[in-house]
Every structure is written in structure tokens, then in C-alpha cells.
Scaffold this motif. Structure first.
Motif, short mmCIF file in Angstrom:
data_model
loop_
_atom_site.label_atom_id
_atom_site.label_comp_id
_atom_site.label_asym_id
_atom_site.label_seq_id
_atom_site.Cartn_x
_atom_site.Cartn_y
_atom_site.Cartn_z
N MET A 1 -13.76 -39.82 35.98
CA MET A 1 -14.59 -39.93 36.70
C MET A 1 -15.41 -39.70 38.08
O MET A 1 -16.12 -38.80 38.66
N ARG B 1 -19.59 -32.38 35.61
CA ARG B 1 -17.84 -31.64 34.79
C ARG B 1 -18.04 -33.63 33.59
O ARG B 1 -17.67 -33.77 32.85
N LEU B 2 -19.19 -34.24 34.07
CA LEU B 2 -19.68 -35.93 33.73
C LEU B 2 -19.95 -35.78 32.29
O LEU B 2 -18.67 -36.52 31.16
N PRO B 3 -21.07 -34.99 31.38
CA PRO B 3 -20.91 -35.08 30.53
C PRO B 3 -19.88 -35.06 29.19
O PRO B 3 -19.67 -35.22 28.22
N VAL B 4 -18.57 -33.82 29.85
CA VAL B 4 -17.42 -33.31 29.58
C VAL B 4 -16.52 -34.53 29.18
O VAL B 4 -16.20 -34.67 27.91
N TYR C 1 -17.87 -37.21 29.66
CA TYR C 1 -17.90 -38.64 28.66
C TYR C 1 -17.80 -38.21 27.04
O TYR C 1 -16.76 -38.64 25.82
N GLN C 2 -17.89 -36.75 26.52
CA GLN C 2 -17.73 -36.64 25.40
C GLN C 2 -16.03 -37.06 24.85
O GLN C 2 -15.83 -37.13 24.07
N ASP C 3 -15.66 -35.58 25.93
CA ASP C 3 -14.23 -36.47 25.85
C ASP C 3 -13.47 -37.70 25.96
O ASP C 3 -12.78 -38.24 24.80
#
Length: 144
Positions: free
Chosen positions: A84, A91-94, A96-98
């Protein structure tokens, strides 16, 4: 006390013992390095904060936190933090979900072995009891 209340209290004590073990060994609070009282307090609080952050992400993943491997979740968080830090903000939300998806799969395996004695001979260098022969050999001579 009713038996059910004693069982519930014992289960809570067992969880507390596990949490203290993680604070000491996983988060490095078994030996404090600070010398001044204020710094010792900050060191303790930072360990508790790290412990709570791991537990909070376990809950955010949709899992019961005590069913997850605390060490595995911590390792995932550390590796995700490195990724991160190097990626773009978009790309941070993606990521985080991963991370939450990976955390939800880090289940603590349950031991399926029968209870056996853990001790036989004391090792003075380690300050705890150890068996000095293979368990199968010990069982042949000691278990009826």
C-alpha cells in the motif's frame, strides 16, 4: 457457583491467556527495552494498539477474531502495508478489500490429537519441561 458459570469463566480465562501470549511474543512485549516510565508506557500502549489493530481487521473481514491465526493476520497486514505504501491512492481501496479477503481465509487450525502429557524431563536452560525422546518411544514405555 453453577458448573455452567465456571465453564464460562474458564473459557474467558483461556482467551485472556492466549491474548497475553500474543502481546508478549507476537508483539514483542515479553521484554521491554525502555528505561524511563513514560517510555515504558508508550511501549506497552503501542503493543496493545498493534494487537487491537490486528483484531479489528479480523472483525472487519467478517470473521470471528478468535477463529483467525493472529500471527498470520499480522504477517498479512505487514506485507499489505508495504504494498500500500508503494501504490497509488486510487488502488488503496482495492488492496484493502483484497487484504480483508485474505484475512478471512487465515483460519486457526484446530488440533485433532488426543491429549497427551507434555512433560517428562526438565531442561534447565529453557526453564520449562520437555520430552527428551520421540513421543512414540515415550508412549511405548509409559502408556498402558
Amino acid at each position: 457457583f453453577p458448573a455452567a458459570a465456571l465453564v464460562a469463566l474458564y473459557a474467558k480465562r483461556w482467551n485472556i491467556e492466549g491474548d497475553l501470549r500474543h502481546l508478549k511474543h507476537t508483539h514483542g512485549l515479553d521484554r521491554l527495552t525502555a528505561k524511563r516510565p513514560g517510555t515504558v508506557v508508550r511501549e506497552l500502549l503501542s503493543g496493545v494498539l498493534a494487537f487491537n489493530a490486528v483484531r479489528a481487521l479480523g472483525v472487519a473481514s467478517g470473521s470471528q477474531p478468535r477463529t483467525l491465526s493472529h500471527t498470520r493476520v499480522l504477517d498479512l497486514i505487514v506485507s499489505a502495508a508495504d504494498m500500500m505504501a508503494a501504490c497509488s491512492v486510487v488502488r488503496l481501496p482495492v488492496l484493502y478489500q483484497d487484504l480483508l479477503q485474505l484475512i478471512s481465509t487465515s483460519l486457526q487450525p484446530r488440533q485433532q490429537r488426543p491429549p497427551e502429557p507434555r512433560v517428562l524431563v526438565r531442561d534447565p536452560r529453557r526453564h520449562y519441561w520437555v520430552i527428551k525422546v520421540p513421543r512414540a518411544t515415550w508412549k511405548k514405555t509409559h502408556v498402558a
